[in-house]
Design a protein around this motif. Structure first.
Motif, short mmCIF file in Angstrom:
data_model
loop_
_atom_site.label_atom_id
_atom_site.label_comp_id
_atom_site.label_asym_id
_atom_site.label_seq_id
_atom_site.Cartn_x
_atom_site.Cartn_y
_atom_site.Cartn_z
N TRP A 76 0.83 -1.19 0.00
CA TRP A 76 0.00 0.00 0.00
C TRP A 76 0.87 1.25 0.00
CZ3 TRP A 76 -5.40 0.00 0.04
CH2 TRP A 76 -6.02 -1.25 0.25
N VAL A 110 -0.07 4.98 0.54
CA VAL A 110 -1.20 5.84 0.89
C VAL A 110 -0.69 7.24 1.23
CG1 VAL A 110 -3.16 6.17 2.42
CG2 VAL A 110 -2.48 3.85 1.75
N ILE A 142 -10.28 0.62 3.10
CA ILE A 142 -9.57 1.82 3.56
C ILE A 142 -10.34 2.54 4.66
CG2 ILE A 142 -8.81 4.13 2.86
CD1 ILE A 142 -8.21 2.87 0.07
#
Length: 294
Positions: A75, A77, A107
Motif C-alpha cells: 500500500w 497511501v 480503507i
C-alpha cells in the motif's frame, strides 16, 4: 498468505469467498429489509437500518479478509485527513475496476460510518443483493441517454431527484455516501468514445453529486476526495485481485470542506450550477495530474 499459490487455484477460492460473504450478508440484510417493508414504523425502521449497517460492516471485513488472504499488497497511501466516524461524509472517487469497491471499503471501514454506494438501477433486480441494497437505503440510479431525454423530456432530472430522496434517508444515522462520479469504469475506449478531456479519467457527472450534497445540507461535514491507482495491474485489477496478483495500490486522500460552492440548487440556480461544474472540473484535473505523475 496464500499468494504463493498459482492463480488457477486462487481464482475459484477467491470467487467462493466473495460469493459466500455476499450471499450470507445479503440474506441477513434481506430479512431485515422485509421487516422494514412489513412494519413501516419509523422508530422500528431506524433500528432495523442500524442492524443492516452492522451486517454491512461484516461484509466489508469479509472482503478485507479475502484481499489479505489471497494477495500480498504493498500500500502506498498519501493521506492528509482527520476523519470522524460519527459524522456524515461524501466520498468521491475515480472508478477503474470492481476492485475499487473492495479497496475503498477496506480503507475506510474503521475510519468512517458504513458506506452507501450509488448503484445502477439494474442491480435492484439481482436476487438477494438488490433487496439487501434496498434495505441499506442505497440510491439506485438510472442513466438516460441523450436520445431518451429528447424523446421523454420528463425524465430529465429524475436520477437527480432519486439521489436527493435517497440521501434524505441518511439524516438520522451517521453515513458515508460513496459516489464514483464518472458513472462508469474507466477504459481507454470509453475515454475516446466520450471524448473525455482527461488522460486517466472519464468526465465526472456533477448533477447527482450536487443534489446529494444539497439533500443533507449542513449534515455533510466534508467531502473526502479519493484517487486510486493500480500501477502494476492497470489492465484488469479485479481479476488480478482474485488470482493473487494484485501487488501495489496507490491511494491519495484529501478533505474538501463543504462550502457554498458545493451547496445549492443545481437545477434552478444557474450561477451555482456553473460554479459547481468548475469546482468539480478542478478536482478532476488534480486527480488526472496525480495519476499522470505517479
Amino acid at each position: 498468505m496464500l499468494s504463493f499459490l498459482p492463480g488457477f487455484i486462487l481464482l475459484p477460492l477467491s470467487i467462493a469467498l466473495v460469493i459466500l460473504n455476499t450471499a450470507l450478508v445479503s440474506f441477513l440484510i434481506g430479512i431485515q429489509a422485509l421487516l422494514k417493508l412489513l412494519i413501516p414504523v419509523a422508530v422500528i425502521n431506524h433500528y432495523l437500518t442500524r442492524g443492516c449497517n452492522f451486517i454491512m460492516y461484516g461484509w466489508l471485513c469479509g472482503n478485507a479478509l479475502m484481499l489479505r488472504l489471497v494477495n500480498k499488497v504493498e500500500w502506498e497511501v498519501h493521506d492528509s485527513t482527520n476523519l470522524n466516524r460519527q459524522g456524515w461524509h461524501m466520498v468521491i472517487c475515480n472508478h477503474q475496476s470492481w476492485a475499487d469497491i473492495v479497496l475503498v471499503g477496506d480503507i475506510f471501514r474503521k475510519r468512517l460510518p458504513v458506506p452507501k454506494f450509488f448503484l445502477k438501477h439494474d442491480l435492484l433486480y439481482v436476487p438477494f443483493v438488490g433487496l439487501a441494497c434496498w434495505g441499506l437505503d442505497m440510491p439506485f440510479m438510472r442513466r438516460y441517454t441523450r436520445q431518451q431525454l429528447l424523446k421523454n423530456p420528463e425524465l430529465r432530472g429524475k436520477d437527480v431527484a432519486t439521489a436527493r430522496e435517497a440521501c434524505a434517508k441518511f439524516r438520522t444515522i451517521p453515513t458515508t455516501v460513496i459516489n464514483f462520479v464518472e458513472g462508469s469504469r474507466f477504459t481507454p475506449a470509453k475515454r475516446e468514445e466520450t471524448k473525455s478531456p482527461y488522460q486517466h479519467l472519464l468526465t465526472p457527472k456533477p448533477a447527482g453529486l450536487a443534489m446529494a450534497i444539497n439533500a443533507l445540507g449542513e449534515q455533510f461535514e466534508k467531502i473526502v476526495n479519493v484517487t486510486l491507482a493500480y500501477p502494476d495491474n492497470q489492465e484488469r485489477p479485479f481479476y488480478d485481485m482474485l488470482t493473487g496478483r494484485l501487488t501495489r495500490v496507490q491511494v491519495w486522500i484529501e478533505e474538501i470542506p463543504v462550502t457554498a460552492v458545493q451547496r445549492g440548487d443545481y437545477l434552478k440556480d444557474k450561477p451555482f450550477k456553473r460554479g459547481f461544474q468548475q469546482w468539480l472540473t478542478g478536482v478532476w484535473q488534480r486527480k488526472d495530474q496525480q495519476l499522470n505523475e505517479r
